[in-house]
Design a protein around this motif. Structure first.
Motif, PDB file in Angstrom:
ATOM      1  N   UNK A 221     -52.367   0.812 -18.748  1.00  0.00           N
ATOM      2  CA  UNK A 221     -51.253  -0.049 -19.098  1.00  0.00           C
ATOM      3  C   UNK A 221     -51.107  -0.360 -20.567  1.00  0.00           C
ATOM      4  N   UNK A 222     -51.963   0.225 -21.411  1.00  0.00           N
ATOM      5  CA  UNK A 222     -51.915  -0.115 -22.837  1.00  0.00           C
ATOM      6  C   UNK A 222     -51.654   1.149 -23.643  1.00  0.00           C
ATOM      7  N   UNK A 223     -50.594   1.146 -24.452  1.00  0.00           N
ATOM      8  CA  UNK A 223     -50.191   2.313 -25.229  1.00  0.00           C
ATOM      9  C   UNK A 223     -50.149   1.966 -26.715  1.00  0.00           C
TER      10      UNK A 223
ATOM     11  N   UNK B 293     -47.516  -0.958 -27.059  1.00  0.00           N
ATOM     12  CA  UNK B 293     -46.671  -1.248 -25.907  1.00  0.00           C
ATOM     13  C   UNK B 293     -47.515  -1.401 -24.656  1.00  0.00           C
ATOM     14  N   UNK B 294     -46.975  -2.129 -23.694  1.00  0.00           N
ATOM     15  CA  UNK B 294     -47.513  -2.155 -22.342  1.00  0.00           C
ATOM     16  C   UNK B 294     -46.685  -1.219 -21.474  1.00  0.00           C
ATOM     17  N   UNK B 295     -47.362  -0.539 -20.566  1.00  0.00           N
ATOM     18  CA  UNK B 295     -46.664   0.130 -19.468  1.00  0.00           C
ATOM     19  C   UNK B 295     -46.788  -0.808 -18.272  1.00  0.00           C
ATOM     20  N   UNK B 296     -45.651  -1.303 -17.812  1.00  0.00           N
ATOM     21  CA  UNK B 296     -45.621  -2.240 -16.703  1.00  0.00           C
ATOM     22  C   UNK B 296     -45.112  -1.539 -15.450  1.00  0.00           C
ATOM     23  N   UNK B 297     -45.620  -1.964 -14.312  1.00  0.00           N
ATOM     24  CA  UNK B 297     -45.201  -1.377 -13.042  1.00  0.00           C
ATOM     25  C   UNK B 297     -44.864  -2.485 -12.057  1.00  0.00           C
ATOM     26  N   UNK B 298     -43.957  -2.155 -11.136  1.00  0.00           N
ATOM     27  CA  UNK B 298     -43.578  -3.064 -10.066  1.00  0.00           C
ATOM     28  C   UNK B 298     -43.588  -2.294  -8.754  1.00  0.00           C
ATOM     29  N   UNK B 299     -44.455  -2.654  -7.802  1.00  0.00           N
ATOM     30  CA  UNK B 299     -44.503  -1.941  -6.520  1.00  0.00           C
ATOM     31  C   UNK B 299     -43.187  -2.077  -5.761  1.00  0.00           C
TER      32      UNK B 299
END
Length: 252
Positions: free
Chosen positions: A154-156, A169-175
């Motif tokens: 999650x960390x870029x 940046x963060x890579x965020x996800x939503x199930x």
């Protein structure tokens, strides 16, 4: 298109916003809005791709035709991701933004709800996006709507290149499915009970746990995070791989 017919809804500010799909004649206005919202200039090719299979864009429009909000997404086929996690098709949110005069009125939340609904209808099991780590308001907005840092990475660092300066940046996800929620819960060492009935509540719980258990203290700092640092996925404004760093902007 399958997203639903145009519909107007009054908001708390006594304004009316119509939510509808993008049309070719909207491109000049959309380009103008995105120039105001994001420090990136989208190419003609980007706008052409918005009307191709796998790309979906929802607009917020005033009764007099002014475009004041946009949410655009595309479906992603990632065989390695599917093989590793069984999370299947990903829907990637490319842009989400609202003109400053219409913020804090629920327009952004409605645009997000609608684009997530489109992705669910296309059998996407997870929605993902990148957001600049310094954009605290955007990070909190997505957290409130069930997003959390991707446990798979999650960390870029240096993901965005804006005016010659690199930003993390963060890579965020939503199930978007019970199966993916179970995967993310297992990744975080949580039990996932209750099935589909409590999915929204469970997603929020997982998001809160991700922020706490992983000790991200996100979006305030990356120090102490248990998420492994990861090289930036380099894409251009269209979301396609490129040889240089991404010149992009946070969705909000």
């Amino acid at each position: 298109m399958v997203h639903g017919r145009a519909r107007s809804e009054p908001d708390l500010g006594a304004r009316v916003v119509i939510y509808r799909d993008i049309a070719p004649q909207d491109v000049p206005q959309v380009d103008e809005l995105q120039r105001q919202l994001f420090p990136v200039r989208y190419s003609e090719g980007f706008y052409q791709r918005l009307f191709t299979d796998g790309h979906y864009t929802v607009l917020g429009v005033t009764p007099d035709g002014r475009i004041i909000g946009i949410a655009s997404a595309r479906t992603v086929s990632d065989e390695l991701m599917a093989a590793e996690t069984d999370r299947g098709r990903e829907g990637y949110i490319m842009t989400l933004g609202v003109h400053e005069s219409f913020r804090r009125l629920g327009v952004g939340a409605e645009l997000l709800r609608r684009i997530l609904s489109v992705l669910r209808s296309l059998a996407c099991t997870v929605a993902a996006l990148h957001v600049k780590s310094l954009n605290i308001a955007a990070c909190r907005f997505y957290e409130r709507h069930g997003f959390c840092p991707d446990p798979a990475g999650g960390w870029y660092p240096g993901h965005y290149l804006i005016d010659g300066v690199q930003y993390d940046a963060y890579r965020l996800v939503c199930p978007l499915s019970a199966g993916w929620l179970e995967w993310i819960a297992a990744k975080l060492g949580l039990s996932n009970e209750g099935g589909g009935a409590g999915r929204a509540r469970e997603a929020s719980s997982v998001a809160a746990h991700a922020a706490g258990q992983q000790q991200l203290h996100w979006p305030l700092a990356h120090a102490g995070s248990s998420l492994p640092p990861r090289q930036a996925v380099v894409v251009d404004a269209s979301g396609q791989p490129t040889a240089g760093a991404q010149r992009g902007a946070p969705p909000l």
